[in-house]
Design an enzyme around this catalytic site. Structure first.
Site, mmCIF file in Angstrom:
data_model
loop_
_atom_site.group_PDB
_atom_site.id
_atom_site.type_symbol
_atom_site.label_atom_id
_atom_site.label_comp_id
_atom_site.label_asym_id
_atom_site.label_seq_id
_atom_site.Cartn_x
_atom_site.Cartn_y
_atom_site.Cartn_z
ATOM 1 N N GLN A 1 31.075 -26.468 86.169
ATOM 2 C CA GLN A 1 30.986 -26.196 84.882
ATOM 3 C C GLN A 1 29.455 -26.928 84.391
ATOM 4 O O GLN A 1 28.762 -26.407 83.558
ATOM 5 C CB GLN A 1 31.729 -27.192 83.890
ATOM 6 C CG GLN A 1 31.940 -26.853 82.454
ATOM 7 C CD GLN A 1 32.200 -25.410 81.912
ATOM 8 O OE1 GLN A 1 33.045 -24.767 82.576
ATOM 9 N NE2 GLN A 1 31.466 -25.003 80.881
ATOM 10 N N ALA B 1 30.821 -24.534 77.361
ATOM 11 C CA ALA B 1 31.170 -26.053 77.137
ATOM 12 C C ALA B 1 30.379 -26.797 77.996
ATOM 13 O O ALA B 1 30.023 -26.535 79.072
ATOM 14 C CB ALA B 1 32.901 -26.050 77.323
ATOM 15 N N SER C 1 35.213 -28.520 79.019
ATOM 16 C CA SER C 1 35.729 -27.187 79.188
ATOM 17 C C SER C 1 37.115 -27.055 79.314
ATOM 18 O O SER C 1 37.491 -27.945 80.075
ATOM 19 C CB SER C 1 34.672 -26.551 80.514
ATOM 20 O OG SER C 1 35.808 -25.189 80.545
ATOM 21 N N HIS D 1 38.475 -24.870 81.042
ATOM 22 C CA HIS D 1 38.744 -24.425 82.332
ATOM 23 C C HIS D 1 38.909 -25.419 83.257
ATOM 24 O O HIS D 1 39.384 -25.530 84.589
ATOM 25 C CB HIS D 1 37.388 -23.666 82.860
ATOM 26 C CG HIS D 1 37.438 -22.253 82.307
ATOM 27 N ND1 HIS D 1 38.208 -21.180 82.582
ATOM 28 C CD2 HIS D 1 36.932 -21.491 80.800
ATOM 29 C CE1 HIS D 1 38.130 -19.957 81.837
ATOM 30 N NE2 HIS D 1 37.197 -20.451 80.719
ATOM 31 N N ASP E 1 40.088 -16.902 81.792
ATOM 32 C CA ASP E 1 39.579 -15.585 81.217
ATOM 33 C C ASP E 1 39.941 -14.309 81.714
ATOM 34 O O ASP E 1 40.092 -14.165 83.098
ATOM 35 C CB ASP E 1 37.730 -15.628 81.508
ATOM 36 C CG ASP E 1 37.216 -17.151 80.545
ATOM 37 O OD1 ASP E 1 37.831 -17.551 79.718
ATOM 38 O OD2 ASP E 1 36.317 -17.608 81.131
ATOM 39 N N GLU F 1 36.536 -15.572 71.188
ATOM 40 C CA GLU F 1 36.579 -15.141 72.589
ATOM 41 C C GLU F 1 37.974 -14.364 72.823
ATOM 42 O O GLU F 1 39.077 -15.360 73.232
ATOM 43 C CB GLU F 1 36.573 -16.316 73.266
ATOM 44 C CG GLU F 1 34.894 -17.164 73.325
ATOM 45 C CD GLU F 1 34.783 -17.996 74.516
ATOM 46 O OE1 GLU F 1 35.869 -18.400 75.377
ATOM 47 O OE2 GLU F 1 33.893 -18.519 74.498
ATOM 48 N N HIS G 1 39.706 -15.601 76.348
ATOM 49 C CA HIS G 1 39.983 -16.813 77.046
ATOM 50 C C HIS G 1 41.275 -17.220 76.462
ATOM 51 O O HIS G 1 41.655 -17.523 74.990
ATOM 52 C CB HIS G 1 38.773 -17.652 76.191
ATOM 53 C CG HIS G 1 38.997 -19.055 76.672
ATOM 54 N ND1 HIS G 1 38.161 -19.828 77.378
ATOM 55 C CD2 HIS G 1 39.913 -20.127 76.264
ATOM 56 C CE1 HIS G 1 38.337 -21.095 77.646
ATOM 57 N NE2 HIS G 1 39.543 -21.277 77.020
HETATM 58 ZN ZN ZN Z 1 36.796 -19.247 78.833
#
Ligand code: ZN
Length: 252
Positions: free
Chosen positions: A145, A166, A171, A173, A180, A223, A226
């Site tokens: 990230q 982010a 994030s 993630h 995603d 998004e 996401h």
């Molecule tokens: Zn994402």
């Protein structure tokens, strides 16, 4: 005449005695029923305490509002970041990660198995409806990230990067609960697959984490690709009530 006067005096004397006795009796009554007398006063002091309590709670409320305003002002200064709350933070049993709530380095090491198997079910559901929704990106390490964010900052500048990427530790993630999927494309939500995803993700425990029209709350642009795993119950609740995760957790 003298006899009459004496009788009158006697009557007066008896009356005074009588009144004295009554007076003593009344005095005794209040003396032994002091609690009853004090009850009347305690009522007064009670209402005084209530008023003090009310003032105190109003002062606390005002202080809390000032604190909140200060936090918001701080956050507004730095693209939605600001005062960081170190995590992991769970509200209603849900892990929250956003520009305020951070995640420590190494919180997760890969995709969450429950979230991943829910994603596989979602993909199967989409497939039987005639859509292919591929997995594009899942778990990202703190290191990964950092690289990604720095690359975006170098390319578009910090202000722009903060709207779609982010900062490390912020994030979703990094939780292993986020994917995603479909296509990283602003118009994905308008495609048949994107529409199917938006209206069926909750059935598999996922939410569209950054919905359209809620940018001020999520602090991210829309998004449609996401998704974040929160479980079917929470996801359905948020979907049916049109709530972002921040709204649902009461931290919007
Ligand atoms: Zn994402």
């Amino acid at each position: 005449m003298k006899k009459k006067k004496r009788r009158l005096k006697r009557k007066l004397f008896l009356l005074i005695i009588f009144l004295l006795v009554i007076g003593v009796l009344i005095g005794c009554y209040f003396f032994f029923k002091t609690d009853r007398v004090s009850f009347d006063f305690s009522f007064l002091s009670q209402s005084l305490e209530d008023t003090e309590e009310k003032i105190a709670s109003e002062e606390t409320k005002q202080k809390e509002e000032e604190e909140k305003k200060k936090l918001e002002e701080e956050a507004a200064k730095d693209n939605g970041y600001g005062v960081e709350i170190p995590g992991p933070t769970y509200i209603k049993g849900i892990l929250i990660v956003n520009k305020t709530y951070a995640l420590p380095d190494g919180y997760a090491t890969g995709n969450d198995p429950t979230a991943l198997s829910a994603l596989r079910e979602l993909q199967a559901g989409a497939s039987s409806a005639g859509y292919s929704i591929p997995l594009l990106s899942g778990f990202r390490s703190h290191q990964k990230q950092t690289e990604l964010y720095n690359r975006y900052v170098a390319r578009d500048g910090k202000d722009a990067a903060d709207t779609y990427s982010a900062r490390p530790g912020h994030s979703e993630h990094e939780t292993g609960l986020t994917f995603d999927i479909g296509a990283v494309d602003d118009n994905y939500g308008e495609t048949p697959a994107g529409k199917w995803l938006a209206s069926h993700a909750h059935e598999y425990g996922f939410i569209i984490r950054y919905p359209k029209g809620k940018e001020d709350i999520t602090k991210y642009q829309y998004e449609p690709w996401h998704v974040r795993y929160v479980g079917v119950e929470h996801a359905t609740n948020m979907y049916e009530n049109d709530l972002t995760l921040e709204e649902y957790l009461g931290i919007a």
